[in-house]
Design an enzyme around this catalytic site. Sequence first.
Site: not given
Length: 180
Positions: A5, A37, A49, A129
């Site tokens: 993500t 997302k 988000g 990430s």
Amino acid sequence: MFHATTILAYKGKNKSVIGGDGQVSFGNTVLKGNAVKIRKLNNGKVLAGFAGSTADAFNLFDMFENLLQSSKGDLLKAAIDFSKEWRKDKYLRKLEAMMLVLDRNHIFLLSGTGDVVEPEDGQIAAIGSGGNYALSAARALAKHASLDEEELVKSSLQIAGEICIYTNTNIKTYVIEDEK
């Protein structure tokens, strides 16, 4: 760290924008490349988000939206109430998840540990990430380029997608513009 993500939020001069990549990974395998997302909440006046698992995302988005409605769209109050509820719930507080929420006045990073963090610059926040890659790119572009808010978010996420193995370049954005 939340793999698979990258979510970036930017509160600019004329628009607020949230964007996310589409990659869902399981370990070192890409499961899906076109996941969404991010969401519009409160009749499109709030953007959100999520970084974490899909089931957790739906539960937390719904919980936040209910609190946003009960606070009559007051993002700050909803964010604080949400963090209290998230922290108090025995199951939810164990989730390794984060959310970004923003409107035209505020931008907040929310976590299950009770964090309600407004970025120091009040403009740019990222999670996931690839979040630090997107955040760095957005800060540089905001300072040195003449891009509109949505292009800045897309370009920053593109850069993150080219660096982070858990982020792709299938980018989705939502925008709130100033009322004219």
